[in-house]
Motif scaffolding. Sequence first.
Motif, PDB file in Angstrom:
ATOM      1  N   TYR A   5      44.181  33.038  40.741  1.00 25.85           N
ATOM      2  CA  TYR A   5      42.825  33.587  40.584  1.00 25.85           C
ATOM      3  C   TYR A   5      42.585  34.065  39.146  1.00 25.85           C
ATOM      4  CZ  TYR A   5      41.677  33.315  45.527  1.00 25.85           C
ATOM      5  OH  TYR A   5      41.397  32.858  46.791  1.00 25.85           O
ATOM      6  N   LYS A  24      41.909  31.032  37.124  1.00 23.53           N
ATOM      7  CA  LYS A  24      40.556  30.529  37.431  1.00 23.53           C
ATOM      8  C   LYS A  24      39.495  31.377  36.725  1.00 23.53           C
ATOM      9  CE  LYS A  24      41.310  26.989  39.897  1.00 23.53           C
ATOM     10  NZ  LYS A  24      41.059  25.689  39.309  1.00 23.53           N
ATOM     11  N   SER A  64      47.402  35.683  43.033  1.00 27.24           N
ATOM     12  CA  SER A  64      46.809  36.513  41.980  1.00 27.24           C
ATOM     13  C   SER A  64      46.845  35.794  40.641  1.00 27.24           C
ATOM     14  CB  SER A  64      47.552  37.842  41.870  1.00 27.24           C
ATOM     15  OG  SER A  64      47.382  38.596  43.045  1.00 27.24           O
TER      16      SER A  64
END
Length: 193
Positions: free
Chosen positions: A54, A57, A51
């Motif tokens: 991500y 990102k 998590s």
Amino acid sequence: MTERIASALDGLSPGGLALKRHLLARLLDSAPESLTATQAARGGPRRTFASVWYALKALQRVGVVTHEDVENRAAHYRLTVGTENVVRAFLANEQNGETRPIAPLPGLPRYQRVLKVLHDEPRQSFTVAELCDKIRRKDVAVRRSVQDLYEAGYVTRDLPDQETAGRPHFHYRLNPHAAEQASALLFGVVGGT
């Protein structure tokens, strides 16, 4: 560039927003030094490493975070050069009741429908789904109207109880600092401020 990044930050999905805000705050505090993903996540919402990765990102896609790969070391992340003020403003808006300047909007019925619900219950906050139920419109139309009203400063949003299970949803309410402008937009009053 900064306007594009500010708009992208305001448009982030509520899913994982608490984590993204925490990561931005940690990276802002450490600037110009970089942090590993683990260091950036420390002290924030409890999430898996995936998590956190991500979320970082997603912030890279927005253009506010960059990463550097160093041989034999974990990737390090930092704020993109020149974005510190945008990040600071984004974090301050969410923390200080979003006292941004009010931008004028046209008196379109789609804005008036949303404002009518919020005006009738100013102490109540609503998710987009709840507003759809009250307005009897499709999610996309209401979501777009609410986002426009939020960006213009007519409504505020928050993420209540981010520790509960399930996908979080923004809760919107009438911005008390924009009550006069909202009334003018709602009732079609021209002039004044």
